[in-house]
Design a protein around this motif. Structure first.
Motif, PDB file in Angstrom:
ATOM      1  N   LEU A 150      -2.215  11.703   1.699  1.00  0.00           N
ATOM      2  CA  LEU A 150      -3.468  11.320   1.314  1.00  0.00           C
ATOM      3  C   LEU A 150      -4.629  11.614   2.112  1.00  0.00           C
ATOM      4  N   SER A 205       0.819  -1.159  -0.083  1.00  0.00           N
ATOM      5  CA  SER A 205      -0.157  -0.089  -0.081  1.00  0.00           C
ATOM      6  C   SER A 205       0.864   1.256   0.111  1.00  0.00           C
ATOM      7  N   ASP A 206       0.217   2.231   0.009  1.00  0.00           N
ATOM      8  CA  ASP A 206       0.844   3.550   0.144  1.00  0.00           C
ATOM      9  C   ASP A 206       1.470   4.047   1.435  1.00  0.00           C
ATOM     10  N   TRP A 252      -9.205   4.858  -2.269  1.00  0.00           N
ATOM     11  CA  TRP A 252      -9.370   5.218  -3.375  1.00  0.00           C
ATOM     12  C   TRP A 252      -8.079   5.573  -4.029  1.00  0.00           C
ATOM     13  N   SER A 253      -6.758   5.904  -2.874  1.00  0.00           N
ATOM     14  CA  SER A 253      -5.492   5.936  -3.601  1.00  0.00           C
ATOM     15  C   SER A 253      -5.055   4.368  -4.007  1.00  0.00           C
ATOM     16  N   THR A 254      -5.670   3.323  -3.810  1.00  0.00           N
ATOM     17  CA  THR A 254      -5.262   1.987  -4.224  1.00  0.00           C
ATOM     18  C   THR A 254      -6.173   1.728  -5.305  1.00  0.00           C
ATOM     19  N   PHE A 314      -8.115  11.653  -6.280  1.00  0.00           N
ATOM     20  CA  PHE A 314      -7.042  10.665  -6.397  1.00  0.00           C
ATOM     21  C   PHE A 314      -6.669  10.220  -7.889  1.00  0.00           C
ATOM     22  N   ALA A 365      -6.241  14.902   0.744  1.00  0.00           N
ATOM     23  CA  ALA A 365      -6.412  15.144  -0.627  1.00  0.00           C
ATOM     24  C   ALA A 365      -7.722  15.428  -0.914  1.00  0.00           C
ATOM     25  N   LYS A 412      -6.565   3.510  -7.581  1.00  0.00           N
ATOM     26  CA  LYS A 412      -6.092   4.402  -8.675  1.00  0.00           C
ATOM     27  C   LYS A 412      -5.241   3.310  -9.525  1.00  0.00           C
ATOM     28  N   LYS A 413      -4.526   2.355  -8.878  1.00  0.00           N
ATOM     29  CA  LYS A 413      -3.671   1.407  -9.403  1.00  0.00           C
ATOM     30  C   LYS A 413      -4.680   0.181  -9.984  1.00  0.00           C
ATOM     31  N   ALA A 449     -10.103   7.475   1.767  1.00  0.00           N
ATOM     32  CA  ALA A 449      -8.841   8.156   1.236  1.00  0.00           C
ATOM     33  C   ALA A 449      -7.512   6.901   0.688  1.00  0.00           C
ATOM     34  N   ILE A 450      -7.518   6.161   1.581  1.00  0.00           N
ATOM     35  CA  ILE A 450      -6.761   5.034   1.583  1.00  0.00           C
ATOM     36  C   ILE A 450      -6.915   3.983   0.303  1.00  0.00           C
TER      37      ILE A 450
END
Lengths: 492, 492
Positions: free
Chosen positions: B74, A29-30, B130-132, B253, B77, B134-135, B127-128
């Motif tokens: 994040l 993860s980030d 949607w940042s995932t 994101f 964001a 994206k991948k 947040a966590i």
């Protein structure tokens, strides 16, 4: 797709990392050291949870939930436990963010929202649970307490690997309280047996039950029992631990009870846990260069049906039969996927479901429909056979059983092959470097020897097997007398 | 035991707090604002989880797991979301403790182990996740993503109450991604329906489905749907929310996808959640001055059997019959407790199981054994009846069904009684103060009016009911025109 995996021989470590990612099990993860467990990976973990949870309840345990945070003053109460985890824990110091006055749209920690007492994100829950048990326990009538918790914990590991070692991981932690030492030891051993039963019968993973040496003991435990498994690269993996805590936590948190005779005494404790690390063990023990090999008892999908077709009309005819088979199997409790995507070729689908470890694949084409047959491929041995369409439903349960047994037997054979009795230190090093695996050797019982061997060879004492026979010998390192062999290995 | 509860009339709030503690549901921990969910309370939560989890899977969702921590960059964001949660979140700033040089045996935060970037303990996971995403998302073929997570979250609430508002709580959070706005809205509404179905059919809790006003919307959502329930003290409780996120998180994101026509666009999102707050709703909606009243579908124990005996010989004879009944009921899937403790009198046991809300109690004494009868008491209505011993097993399923229905009907009748249409502000305040409940009133649709009414009366707009009829009217506060009534109430 599966072809993209490196082979185990080329690079076992890379093979594992790629497999975890390509089979959609987990990814980084980030957040430094924390993983995302993807739906397919999580569905395997859910099957593990269900099986274990039932075993815990069948042995009289109930689930409960305790706080994520441990106030520092509680955390430090059991000295050895605190010392063991202090170096790797996440600390909450503030409870608010505010807009950065120098940069609107950005947030900063609000210095005015500093906590009076810092909170440790639980690396394990003995401290918070025993501070609670103090309120629950007054008399022998309040005992035993047999509680389990499914939770996330955080250990700030510097070097992380998906499932095997992550900063945050999921686990269950049992925490029990007893009136006598005897009863607590029996509980410790009972839960070790539950873990071994689960590993062998669900994960198809042979394990050695044993006790840890003092150096490898859980911080705060009097005695740590473990199950140790062997991976395909000859490295061992600790798959579960069960700790006899003695009265250490009861004393640290002043948990006393009045016994039947009216006498006051400290309570005896145990704790035991397995984690998402088991996912790593499952993957590494059985999988091959084409992908995952899953034991049917933990497979999210037992059977995949792939239609071979050129026209919509062919697909329609095959679909009807496939849905009939799927329905009949589902009725018996099996999870069946009918992969009727028209965006991918059969070869692609075969590789994908191999990568994902589905135990049985059925392929049905127009010629099969005419002949009343189906091609049945098993993932573990890659053997294919042709079955009659009208027999396949009744034959699949036995096939799945056989796959479960075969995977276990294969892992057991492998473990035997890489378990070596060694009697001299040179031999020890030679076998360790050339073959790896478990090395059954005599040890003089001292932490000094254990540390020296670890320093020189990176091998650690995995456990003192519970079934180790009394046998006179001499320590491979010091030459001092020893009464039983212990198991050494390099380990995850 | 049950007698120790204050009555609802005396002090509803104290009654609730005492009930939660005395029925062994939960208690405060040593961590500010965090609760311990005790085994009996947790077993009810587990039943909720099982039912909901099945409903989520039946609607095509899979479980996954995302990190506990959200890096600050994040977290900030999505601006509105960040703003909404920044004031109440736990922040991890360090990753190590060390021995206090001034006080051995004590630990202090190691200033050298300061994180480069602070981590927010998730108050919610958009947040966590949607940042995932994206991948995970490039093309329309990657959509929809239908994922749910069972997890703990932390919101640093200043005033906490067991289950209703705690700093850490357990919940599920669904997070889905779609190719079109339409599909995302359909998902939002579908999950609202799932929640309403669960509330009504498992919790026996009638709910109003509706949309939140702008002021009560989830930070970062375009539209928030909710189910609102009525408690016995005339206060409302929001029991679940389902949010249409529009493209807000996709934009924050940068989650874009190529559609079927090859055009790039932002993904549409939803999120939806229910939490251990439902435990509070369950308790407050149905329970009485003697303790919990549990709907059978969520009761950890369906039937308790209490033997009435004076001698061991009597107990032995009754036990045999009781075990026979218990076994027959268990075979049908019911949870049965045979309370054969010889340390407590029947009266004590009756009160204890009433306190714990077991739907059906069977009492068997020597005279019953002779007459072939059993006393059957239902918890909800307190009615008792005598049944023939050999008929009790076949009659219990229907009795449990009837209890489930009766509890629901009672809650529904109560809600009707405390739902009032009001047409003027003076009337609004009078009804609110004298009777409470839901007030269906016209509102001009402005945040100003909503805020003024809240300021003056502490009543908020619970929702704009989905089934509200078009009806010309004037706002009770401003006199401006309105086209439909909304529901006001004071709320938990």
């Amino acid at each position: 797709m599966a072809k993209e995996l490196p082979t185990r021989k080329e690079d076992y470590s890379l093979w594992y990392n790629e497999l975890v990612k390509k089979a959609d099990l987990a990814e980084h993860s980030d957040v430094r050291g924390c993983m995302v467990i993807k739906p397919y990976g999580y569905s395997i973990w859910e099957k593990m949870q269900q099986a274990l949870d039932k075993m815990f309840k069948d042995t009289g345990h109930s689930n409960a939930y305790f706080p994520l945070f441990v106030p520092k003053s509680l955390f430090e109460a059991e000295e050895k436990n605190a010392e063991g985890f202090a170096k790797e824990c996440a600390i909450v110091t503030h409870y608010r963010l505010k807009t950065d006055p120098q940069n609107k749209g950005k947030l900063i920690v609000d210095p005015e929202a500093k906590l009076d007492e810092e909170l440790v994100v639980r690396p394990t829950s003995e401290a918070i649970i025993w501070s609670t048990y103090k309120k629950w326990i007054q008399s022998y009538r309040d005992l035993p307490i047999l509680v389990n918790q499914w939770a996330n914990v955080v250990r700030w590991e510097m070097r992380t690997r998906l499932f095997l070692r992550t900063a945050e991981f999921l686990w269950q932690e049992g925490h029990t309280a007893h009136a006598t030492a005897d009863e607590a030891v029996r509980e410790t051993v009972q839960m070790l047996d539950v873990y071994a039963d689960f590993a062998e019968n669900f994960m198809a993973l042979p394990v050695v039950k044993g006790r840890k040496s003092e150096g490898e003991r859980f911080p705060g435990a009097v005695d740590t029992y473990c199950i140790e498994a062997m991976m395909q690269d000859g490295k061992a993996l600790q798959a579960g631990t069960s700790h006899f805590l003695g009265q250490n936590f009861a004393k640290a948190f002043d948990v006393q009870f009045t016994n039947k005779e009216g006498k006051l005494g400290y309570v005896w404790g145990t704790s035991w846990g397995v984690s998402t690390r088991l996912m790593g063990a499952l993957i590494m023990a059985h999988s091959d260069d084409d992908g995952l090999v899953l034991p049917p008892k933990l497979a999210p999908i037992h059977v995949v049906i792939v239609p071979i077709f050129r026209t919509d009309e062919e697909l329609a005819r095959i679909s009807e039969k496939a849905q009939e088979i799927a329905a009949a199997l589902r009725k018996q409790g099996f999870a069946v996927k009918f992969d009727n995507r028209d965006t991918h070729k059969p070869g692609f689908k075969f590789a994908e479901w191999e990568l994902k470890g589905v135990p049985v694949r059925l392929a049905i084409g127009p010629r099969d429909m005419e002949a009343g047959t189906v091609e049945v491929a098993r993932r573990d041995t890659k053997e294919k056979q042709v079955m009659k369409l009208d027999e396949v439903v009744e034959k699949i349960p036995a096939l799945l059983d056989d796959i479960q047994t075969t995977i276990y037997a294969r892992a057991r054979t492998f473990r035997s092959e890489v378990t070596t009795e060694v009697n001299a230190y040179e031999e020890f090093k030679k076998v360790l470097n050339e073959k790896g695996g478990f090395l059954a050797a005599h040890w003089d019982g001292t932490p000094e020897t254990e540390a020296a061997i670890k320093e020189e060879t990176k091998a650690t004492i995995r456990c003192i097997p519970l079934d180790a026979k009394e046998e006179a010998g001499v320590c491979i390192y010091s030459g001092k007398p020893s009464t039983r062999r212990v198991l050494f290995a390099r380990a995850y």
